[in-house]
Design a protein around this motif. Structure first.
Motif, PDB file in Angstrom:
ATOM      1  N   THR A  65      43.929  35.019  41.280  1.00 29.56           N
ATOM      2  CA  THR A  65      43.747  36.416  40.906  1.00 29.56           C
ATOM      3  C   THR A  65      43.842  37.301  42.137  1.00 29.56           C
ATOM      4  OG1 THR A  65      41.345  36.162  41.066  1.00 29.56           O
ATOM      5  CG2 THR A  65      42.334  35.926  38.885  1.00 29.56           C
ATOM      6  N   GLU A  66      44.148  38.568  41.904  1.00 28.07           N
ATOM      7  CA  GLU A  66      44.233  39.511  43.018  1.00 28.07           C
ATOM      8  C   GLU A  66      42.836  39.869  43.494  1.00 28.07           C
ATOM      9  OE1 GLU A  66      46.027  43.950  44.052  1.00 28.07           O
ATOM     10  OE2 GLU A  66      46.866  42.788  42.396  1.00 28.07           O
ATOM     11  N   LYS A  67      42.669  39.903  44.806  1.00 29.30           N
ATOM     12  CA  LYS A  67      41.398  40.316  45.404  1.00 29.30           C
ATOM     13  C   LYS A  67      41.439  41.823  45.613  1.00 29.30           C
ATOM     14  CE  LYS A  67      38.162  38.865  48.985  1.00 29.30           C
ATOM     15  NZ  LYS A  67      37.591  40.189  49.217  1.00 29.30           N
ATOM     16  N   LEU A  68      40.493  42.533  45.012  1.00 36.39           N
ATOM     17  CA  LEU A  68      40.483  43.986  45.093  1.00 36.39           C
ATOM     18  C   LEU A  68      39.561  44.451  46.210  1.00 36.39           C
ATOM     19  CD1 LEU A  68      40.404  45.067  41.349  1.00 36.39           C
ATOM     20  CD2 LEU A  68      42.295  44.246  42.747  1.00 36.39           C
ATOM     21  N   ILE A 115      27.424  39.003  35.140  1.00 37.78           N
ATOM     22  CA  ILE A 115      28.806  39.468  35.216  1.00 37.78           C
ATOM     23  C   ILE A 115      29.025  40.012  36.624  1.00 37.78           C
ATOM     24  CG2 ILE A 115      30.544  41.068  34.338  1.00 37.78           C
ATOM     25  CD1 ILE A 115      29.130  41.080  31.673  1.00 37.78           C
ATOM     26  N   TYR A 116      30.000  39.443  37.314  1.00 40.20           N
ATOM     27  CA  TYR A 116      30.306  39.823  38.688  1.00 40.20           C
ATOM     28  C   TYR A 116      31.635  40.574  38.702  1.00 40.20           C
ATOM     29  CZ  TYR A 116      26.899  36.126  39.707  1.00 40.20           C
ATOM     30  OH  TYR A 116      25.771  35.345  39.741  1.00 40.20           O
ATOM     31  N   GLY A 117      31.642  41.726  39.312  1.00 39.57           N
ATOM     32  CA  GLY A 117      32.872  42.509  39.328  1.00 39.57           C
ATOM     33  C   GLY A 117      33.006  43.334  40.586  1.00 39.57           C
ATOM     34  N   GLU A 118      34.172  43.916  40.737  1.00 38.42           N
ATOM     35  CA  GLU A 118      34.477  44.779  41.875  1.00 38.42           C
ATOM     36  C   GLU A 118      34.491  46.225  41.397  1.00 38.42           C
ATOM     37  OE1 GLU A 118      35.096  44.284  46.020  1.00 38.42           O
ATOM     38  OE2 GLU A 118      34.899  42.751  44.469  1.00 38.42           O
ATOM     39  N   ARG A 177      34.324  59.486  43.389  1.00 41.99           N
ATOM     40  CA  ARG A 177      33.373  60.555  43.685  1.00 41.99           C
ATOM     41  C   ARG A 177      33.315  61.573  42.560  1.00 41.99           C
ATOM     42  NH1 ARG A 177      36.463  60.787  49.316  1.00 41.99           N
ATOM     43  NH2 ARG A 177      38.084  60.588  47.713  1.00 41.99           N
ATOM     44  N   ARG A 178      34.390  61.691  41.779  1.00 41.61           N
ATOM     45  CA  ARG A 178      34.476  62.735  40.761  1.00 41.61           C
ATOM     46  C   ARG A 178      34.656  62.211  39.337  1.00 41.61           C
ATOM     47  NH1 ARG A 178      37.176  64.411  45.304  1.00 41.61           N
ATOM     48  NH2 ARG A 178      36.482  66.377  46.217  1.00 41.61           N
ATOM     49  N   GLU A 179      34.955  60.935  39.216  1.00 41.33           N
ATOM     50  CA  GLU A 179      35.191  60.354  37.897  1.00 41.33           C
ATOM     51  C   GLU A 179      34.594  58.960  37.840  1.00 41.33           C
ATOM     52  OE1 GLU A 179      39.413  59.241  37.285  1.00 41.33           O
ATOM     53  OE2 GLU A 179      39.731  60.000  39.315  1.00 41.33           O
ATOM     54  N   LEU A 180      34.698  58.323  36.684  1.00 48.28           N
ATOM     55  CA  LEU A 180      34.180  56.967  36.523  1.00 48.28           C
ATOM     56  C   LEU A 180      34.853  56.037  37.523  1.00 48.28           C
ATOM     57  CD1 LEU A 180      32.456  54.986  34.789  1.00 48.28           C
ATOM     58  CD2 LEU A 180      34.521  54.666  33.369  1.00 48.28           C
ATOM     59  N   PRO A 181      34.079  55.286  38.303  1.00 47.71           N
ATOM     60  CA  PRO A 181      34.705  54.349  39.255  1.00 47.71           C
ATOM     61  C   PRO A 181      35.537  53.309  38.523  1.00 47.71           C
ATOM     62  CG  PRO A 181      32.325  54.559  39.639  1.00 47.71           C
ATOM     63  CD  PRO A 181      32.613  55.223  38.334  1.00 47.71           C
ATOM     64  N   GLY A 182      36.492  52.752  39.230  1.00 50.38           N
ATOM     65  CA  GLY A 182      37.207  51.607  38.685  1.00 50.38           C
ATOM     66  C   GLY A 182      36.309  50.379  38.684  1.00 50.38           C
ATOM     67  N   TYR A 183      36.573  49.462  37.762  1.00 48.47           N
ATOM     68  CA  TYR A 183      35.768  48.239  37.688  1.00 48.47           C
ATOM     69  C   TYR A 183      36.651  47.107  37.180  1.00 48.47           C
ATOM     70  CZ  TYR A 183      32.300  44.760  36.384  1.00 48.47           C
ATOM     71  OH  TYR A 183      31.606  43.587  36.278  1.00 48.47           O
ATOM     72  N   ALA A 184      36.489  45.922  37.771  1.00 45.28           N
ATOM     73  CA  ALA A 184      37.216  44.734  37.307  1.00 45.28           C
ATOM     74  C   ALA A 184      36.352  43.509  37.537  1.00 45.28           C
ATOM     75  CB  ALA A 184      38.545  44.590  38.050  1.00 45.28           C
TER      76      ALA A 184
END
Length: 355
Positions: A163-166, A231-234, A250-257
């Motif tokens: 998998t890709e490491k983010l 659940i472990y995520g980035e 900072r202004r919107e929902l953070p990304g999560y994976a």
């Protein structure tokens, strides 16, 4: 995050293709640039990995004053020297004179404390910190070691998932089925058995609530019969690290994976690939490959551009490799799990590395 260990290693010396006065000392699959003739193949020397912070006397002894990374010029990081990637330092410190390095290597002795070497821990921004509470029953983190340091983790043909490491900050949610309680923590705090108190401005809690992770964890715990479910995520985006993947956290929902799940079933921990979960909409890290392990293929996949945005906006941080059935690795004494970090990522300018 991998562990910091300073060990004696048997060297393989290779020619530097672009410099007559330099050579490459190989440790595992790492290569460090050294002065020509300083070491020979088969000899033992001390290997100091990246992210090590060296004391001033050792820096002076090695002739590295003013040449290392960080504000205090005391941190080891990957660099390119005459076109070749150099990862870590190979040396024989005076403090170890008289030490049988071959025997120390066989015993897997760690010299970090003896040499005064510590691991670099970056300061954490306010949005990634907060009030904490004791959480002794948090599910554990797995330190992901680098495949270049331990190339024997996987055998050719082992069924693996890559998998890709983010480049974000790791977040763990632990759900307790008996009470419905939820603990959220970062990697650094989790190692101290501390959980973050929920707060509207906290980065991790924003992601946990925004993606409905407590509800997903409760559903999954019920289906698996788990007493605890992790659940472990980035968590990623602008304002988190230097690679934002098109999201402004900072202004919107953070990304999560999500990249890992742990279930406590009958008192035993079972690690599960999130892609195999029988639940709903859980964002996942991109899967790049699933099939027989091939070292060259994995090293190739660690390079290039990210796939999160679909536009290759950033360089790729690297990849994570795991066996499809989560087998035990005698090389690591734990899960067969490893990472490879991309060369361009290691040598980028102005990068951040918050845990």
């Amino acid at each position: 995050m991998s562990t910091l260990r300073v060990t004696a290693e048997r060297l393989t010396i290779l020619e530097h293709p672009n410099a007559d006065a330099l050579e490459l000392a190989q440790v595992g699959l790492y290569r460090a640039v050294v002065a020509k003739g300083a070491f020979r193949t088969g000899e033992f020397a001390v290997y100091i990995p990246e992210q090590a912070v060296l004391p001033d006397p050792l820096i002076a002894e090695l002739g590295l004053t003013g040449r290392l990374a960080g504000g205090a010029a005391n941190r080891v990081r990957a660099v390119r020297l005459r076109g070749e990637l150099s990862q870590g330092l190979v040396c024989r410190p005076a403090a170890l004179d008289g030490t049988d390095l071959a025997a120390a290597s066989a015993a897997d002795e760690d010299f970090a404390e003896r040499l005064g070497i510590t691991k670099w821990v970056p300061p954490v921004p306010v949005s990634m910190s907060g009030d904490v509470t004791a959480a002794p029953d948090l599910l554990p983190w797995t330190d992901i070691e680098n495949l270049k340091r331990f190339p024997g983790i996987f055998a050719p043909g082992d069924l693996v998932t890559v998998t890709e490491k983010l480049h974000g900050t790791a977040c763990c949610l632990t759900y307790y089925a008996g009470t419905g309680e939820v603990h959220v923590t970062s990697k650094g705090l989790g190692a101290q058995r501390l959980a973050l108190t929920e707060a509207a401005g906290n980065l991790y809690w924003r992601a946990v609530r925004g993606y409905g992770l407590p509800e997903l964890a409760a559903e999954l715990a019920g289906k698996l019969g788990a007493a605890r479910l992790g659940i472990y995520g980035e968590v990623y985006g602008g304002g988190v690290q230097d690679l934002g993947y098109g999201v402004d956290a900072r202004r919107e929902l953070p990304g999560y994976a999500a990249f890992d799940v742990c279930a406590d079933i009958g008192g035993r921990l079972r690690w599960i690939d999130p892609a195999d979960l029988p639940v709903g909409e859980l964002p996942l890290v991109p899967r790049l490959f699933h099939g027989p392990f091939d070292l060259d293929r994995v090293l190739e996949l660690a390079q290039g551009r990210e796939t999160v945005t679909g536009r290759g906006t950033h360089i790729r941080e690297g990849v994570v490799v795991r066996t499809a059935d989560d087998t035990y690795s005698p090389v690591l004494g734990g899960r067969a799990l490893a990472k490879v970090v991309g060369d361009a990522y290691l040598t980028r300018k102005g990068g951040t590395e918050y845990e």
